[in-house]
Scaffold this motif. Structure first.
Motif, PDB file in Angstrom:
ATOM      1  N   SER A 190       0.827  -1.208   0.000  1.00 19.15           N
ATOM      2  CA  SER A 190       0.000   0.000   0.000  1.00 19.15           C
ATOM      3  C   SER A 190       0.859   1.256   0.000  1.00 19.15           C
ATOM      4  N   ARG A 191       1.941   1.263   0.816  1.00 21.74           N
ATOM      5  CA  ARG A 191       2.835   2.432   0.835  1.00 21.74           C
ATOM      6  C   ARG A 191       3.493   2.643  -0.523  1.00 21.74           C
ATOM      7  N   LEU A 192       3.903   1.554  -1.154  1.00 19.46           N
ATOM      8  CA  LEU A 192       4.542   1.661  -2.450  1.00 19.46           C
ATOM      9  C   LEU A 192       3.585   2.244  -3.484  1.00 19.46           C
ATOM     10  N   VAL A 193       2.361   1.750  -3.499  1.00 18.32           N
ATOM     11  CA  VAL A 193       1.371   2.258  -4.451  1.00 18.32           C
ATOM     12  C   VAL A 193       1.092   3.738  -4.194  1.00 18.32           C
ATOM     13  N   ASN A 194       0.968   4.123  -2.927  1.00 23.33           N
ATOM     14  CA  ASN A 194       0.723   5.532  -2.604  1.00 23.33           C
ATOM     15  C   ASN A 194       1.904   6.409  -3.018  1.00 23.33           C
ATOM     16  N   ASN A 195       3.127   5.915  -2.793  1.00 22.81           N
ATOM     17  CA  ASN A 195       4.305   6.683  -3.206  1.00 22.81           C
ATOM     18  C   ASN A 195       4.369   6.839  -4.717  1.00 22.81           C
ATOM     19  N   ARG A 197       1.861   6.832  -6.719  1.00 24.00           N
ATOM     20  CA  ARG A 197       0.814   7.796  -7.085  1.00 24.00           C
ATOM     21  C   ARG A 197       1.288   9.224  -6.834  1.00 24.00           C
ATOM     22  N   ASP A 198       1.914   9.460  -5.684  1.00 22.87           N
ATOM     23  CA  ASP A 198       2.420  10.807  -5.387  1.00 22.87           C
ATOM     24  C   ASP A 198       3.472  11.249  -6.400  1.00 22.87           C
ATOM     25  N   LEU A 199       4.370  10.328  -6.768  1.00 20.89           N
ATOM     26  CA  LEU A 199       5.389  10.666  -7.757  1.00 20.89           C
ATOM     27  C   LEU A 199       4.760  10.999  -9.101  1.00 20.89           C
ATOM     28  N   ALA A 200       3.773  10.222  -9.504  1.00 16.51           N
ATOM     29  CA  ALA A 200       3.114  10.479 -10.788  1.00 16.51           C
ATOM     30  C   ALA A 200       2.418  11.827 -10.778  1.00 16.51           C
ATOM     31  N   LEU A 201       1.737  12.155  -9.674  1.00 21.45           N
ATOM     32  CA  LEU A 201       1.055  13.454  -9.579  1.00 21.45           C
ATOM     33  C   LEU A 201       2.059  14.598  -9.564  1.00 21.45           C
TER      34      LEU A 201
END
Length: 372
Positions: A190-195, A197-201
């Motif tokens: 979950s942390r990896l996916v959130n990170n 997502r943040d990088l993509a944004l």
């Protein structure tokens, strides 16, 4: 070439016609018959037959032939020069076009080898080669990024899948320890996916910040308190150096906490037992109207080689691949730090000496919160 040739031909013809008119007029004056220049209704040929002798007519005709011949020679010379100049420009451009076509088809190893054509063509050649080099580096980074993302996602998924299959087959007992292991891997995923997502944004400039009045001292204390058990387990001294007062700033408190957490986690991961990690906060430019807060995380860890130092804030970059994977690092913690700090209008950098430790620094502009 056609434009150049047209200018040469028009210039030669106009010059010849003007020279003919001027020579004829001056010749009339020379013969003392300037008053006859107005009788053009008779026609030039009839006037020459009526008033000029054979010698005069032959002289003028030879002069006119010389003018026409000169115009033809000038046009031919212009044609040759135009061909030479156009070929000197067109040939390098053709080679550059071939190079660009190769690059556009995905052959980023292609480089332009163009000589001649002048300074402008040389500048264009260098620009094309720089573009190809940057595209090649970007493509290499993209492939590495995809491979790293795949690896990082596959690892927790494989662990979760393996444990669940073992439980279904009756090989692994579904006790609290195994369930906790699966839960930890799901949190990591979950942390990896959130990170990601943040990088993509952040890469597309759409990372939103919930700016509010923030007491940075409290954020620092909270981050250190959260990681102090990790430091104590590794027998690492974790301390803070905070000024008596810090200006309250407008920032996203959760994002600043994430920046501090990532930096402290990174320092603790690569600092051996008995080492030290120190977090220092200072106010820069106090009273200048352009204040900023400097935060530094210094450790006595293994350090970073000079060749790796410029790249540590890149996505999924690891100075030591095997060591980073073994220690659980995903290679995006520092990339997240860079994106979040820059989203706040600050900057981040690192200084390190192998074997003596590293210092990670970032600044956040102070936007003083005024009461209404």
């Amino acid at each position: 070439m056609l434009s150049f040739l047209l200018v040469v031909v028009v210039s030669a013809v106009v010059t010849a016609l003007l020279a003919r008119v001027t020579i004829t007029n001056e010749f009339w004056n020379y013969l003392g018959m300037g008053h006859m220049r107005g009788h053009w209704e008779m026609g030039m040929g009839m006037m020459m037959e009526a008033y000029f002798g054979t010698a005069e007519r032959q002289f003028l005709q030879s002069v006119f032939r010389s003018l026409y011949l000169g115009a033809m020679v000038a046009g031919g010379f212009g044609l040759v020069i135009g061909l030479v100049l156009s070929r000197a420009i067109a040939d390098p451009l053709k080679r550059l076009t071939h190079t660009v076509q190769q690059i556009s088809s995905g052959n980023f190893q292609e480089r332009a080898q163009v000589t001649g054509g002048g300074r402008e063509i040389a500048d264009l050649t260098r620009a094309v080669n720089v573009m190809a080099k940057n595209l090649q580096a970007t493509e290499r980074m993209r492939r590495r990024l995809m491979a790293d993302i795949t690896h990082e996602l596959r690892t927790p998924l494989s662990i979760i899948q393996g444990n669940l299959e073992g439980m279904l087959d009756g090989v692994v007992e579904p006790n609290q320890q195994h369930i906790a292991s699966i839960y930890d891997e799901s949190l990591r995923l979950s942390r990896l996916v959130n990170n990601l997502r943040d990088l993509a944004l952040a890469d597309v400039g759409q990372l939103k910040l919930d700016r509010r009045p923030v007491n940075l001292k409290e954020v620092v204390r909270k981050a250190c308190q959260l990681l102090r058990p990790v430091a104590e387990e590794k027998r690492i001294t974790l301390d803070m150096d905070l000024p008596a007062e810090l200006p309250q700033v407008s920032a996203d408190q959760d994002r600043l906490h994430q920046v501090l957490y990532n930096l402290l986690t990174n320092s603790l991961r690569y600092t051996p037992e008995g080492g030290k990690v120190r977090l220092t906060v200072r106010v820069l430019g106090e009273g200048s109207g352009k204040e900023s807060i400097l935060v530094q995380v210094a450790d006595t860890g293994v350090g970073i080689p000079p060749t790796d130092l410029p790249h540590i804030f890149n996505h999924f970059y690891r100075a030591d691949e095997s060591r980073a994977r073994a220690s659980g690092g995903t290679g995006i913690g520092l990339a997240i730090v860079k994106q979040l700090v820059e989203a706040h209008g600050g900057r981040v950098w690192a200084e390190s000496e192998p074997g003596k430790g590293s210092t990670f620094s970032f600044t956040v502009p102070v936007h003083r919160v005024t009461s209404s």
